[in-house]
Design an enzyme around this catalytic site. Structure first.
Site, PDB file in Angstrom:
ATOM      1  N   ASN A  11      79.361   3.424  30.256  1.00 46.82           N
ATOM      2  CA  ASN A  11      80.211   4.478  31.359  1.00 46.82           C
ATOM      3  C   ASN A  11      79.861   4.607  32.396  1.00 46.82           C
ATOM      4  O   ASN A  11      78.492   5.462  32.596  1.00 46.82           O
ATOM      5  CB  ASN A  11      81.428   5.348  30.489  1.00 46.82           C
ATOM      6  CG  ASN A  11      79.548   6.239  30.155  1.00 46.82           C
ATOM      7  OD1 ASN A  11      79.207   5.199  29.404  1.00 46.82           O
ATOM      8  ND2 ASN A  11      80.261   6.904  29.276  1.00 46.82           N
ATOM      9  N   GLU A  28      80.567   7.122  35.207  1.00 47.17           N
ATOM     10  CA  GLU A  28      81.190   8.319  35.642  1.00 47.17           C
ATOM     11  C   GLU A  28      81.189   9.187  37.085  1.00 47.17           C
ATOM     12  O   GLU A  28      80.798   8.090  37.924  1.00 47.17           O
ATOM     13  CB  GLU A  28      81.192   9.315  34.534  1.00 47.17           C
ATOM     14  CG  GLU A  28      81.629   9.718  33.349  1.00 47.17           C
ATOM     15  CD  GLU A  28      81.227  10.171  32.377  1.00 47.17           C
ATOM     16  OE1 GLU A  28      80.851  11.489  33.372  1.00 47.17           O
ATOM     17  OE2 GLU A  28      81.367   9.963  31.232  1.00 47.17           O
ATOM     18  N   CYS A  33      85.095   3.601  31.726  1.00 50.44           N
ATOM     19  CA  CYS A  33      84.560   3.249  30.348  1.00 50.44           C
ATOM     20  C   CYS A  33      83.843   1.618  30.288  1.00 50.44           C
ATOM     21  O   CYS A  33      84.173   0.685  30.964  1.00 50.44           O
ATOM     22  CB  CYS A  33      86.240   2.759  28.587  1.00 50.44           C
ATOM     23  SG  CYS A  33      86.595   5.029  28.944  1.00 50.44           S
ATOM     24  N   GLU A  71      84.371  -0.410  28.002  1.00 52.29           N
ATOM     25  CA  GLU A  71      84.716  -1.346  27.787  1.00 52.29           C
ATOM     26  C   GLU A  71      85.352  -2.599  28.931  1.00 52.29           C
ATOM     27  O   GLU A  71      85.257  -2.999  28.971  1.00 52.29           O
ATOM     28  CB  GLU A  71      85.814  -1.507  26.437  1.00 52.29           C
ATOM     29  CG  GLU A  71      85.028  -0.862  25.442  1.00 52.29           C
ATOM     30  CD  GLU A  71      85.786   0.685  25.394  1.00 52.29           C
ATOM     31  OE1 GLU A  71      84.790   1.453  26.406  1.00 52.29           O
ATOM     32  OE2 GLU A  71      85.579   1.420  24.313  1.00 52.29           O
ATOM     33  N   CYS A  92      88.842   3.055  23.556  1.00 52.89           N
ATOM     34  CA  CYS A  92      90.616   4.574  23.883  1.00 52.89           C
ATOM     35  C   CYS A  92      91.615   3.240  24.524  1.00 52.89           C
ATOM     36  O   CYS A  92      91.232   1.516  24.518  1.00 52.89           O
ATOM     37  CB  CYS A  92      90.261   4.716  25.237  1.00 52.89           C
ATOM     38  SG  CYS A  92      90.497   3.878  26.943  1.00 52.89           S
ATOM     39  N   CYS A 103      91.449   0.627  27.642  1.00 52.47           N
ATOM     40  CA  CYS A 103      90.561  -0.114  27.477  1.00 52.47           C
ATOM     41  C   CYS A 103      91.113  -1.303  26.383  1.00 52.47           C
ATOM     42  O   CYS A 103      91.625  -2.532  26.842  1.00 52.47           O
ATOM     43  CB  CYS A 103      89.730   0.313  26.510  1.00 52.47           C
ATOM     44  SG  CYS A 103      88.611   0.448  28.400  1.00 52.47           S
TER      45      CYS A 103
END
Ligand code: THU
Length: 138
Positions: free
Chosen positions: A56, A58, A67, A69, A99, A102
């Site tokens: 991830n 940010e 994310c 993934e 999530c 994803c």
């Protein structure tokens, strides 16, 4: 409450799943997560046997976060590998399900993708079809 099961079905884990999960764990070391302090790693296996990893990333503008993934999937696809076979997700948490965003991105390339993830302290393997029933499609 209905009597419907709360959990997606799980499949037996293979040695390949465990190896892929270890790659996801390693990838989490490269997470950039100064805001959430929740590093995540993902490792993606293609039908051709290639592994692509992601973490991830940010941003101070929180909504721009990507994310782990999706980092892994976009890396693979942009390198010409969209034949996704399995993805493993790691975070230092009891549960680290991918999530919803994803899941939708996974479904674009492999609606029945094998997903290895932590649920209630245990590693499980699920079919994306069970994790994302009735995902959006055109
Ligand atoms: N995160 C992922 O990398 N994958 C998921 O499936 C869910 C959440 C990241 C985003 C953010 O950087 C941190 O975890 C906390 O939400």
């Amino acid at each position: 409450m209905s009597g419907a099961p709360r959990y997606a079905a799980a499949m037996p884990l293979t040695d390949d799943d465990l190896a892929l999960y270890e790659r996801a764990r390693g990838a989490s070391a490269n997470a950039y997560a100064p805001y959430s302090r929740f590093p995540v790693g993902a490792a993606l296996l293609t039908d051709g046997g290639r592994v692509f990893t992601g973490a991830n990333v940010e941003n101070a503008s929180f909504g721009l976060t990507c994310c782990a993934e999706r980092t892994a999937i976009f890396t693979a696809v942009s390198a010409g590998h969209s034949d996704l076979a399995a993805i493993a997700v790691h975070a230092e948490a009891e549960s680290a399900p991918p999530c919803g965003a994803c899941r939708q991105v996974m479904a674009e390339f492999a609606p029945q993708l094998r997903v290895i993830w932590r649920r209630d302290g245990q590693l499980v393997a699920s079919s994306l079809g069970d994790l994302l029933p009735d995902g959006f499609h055109l």
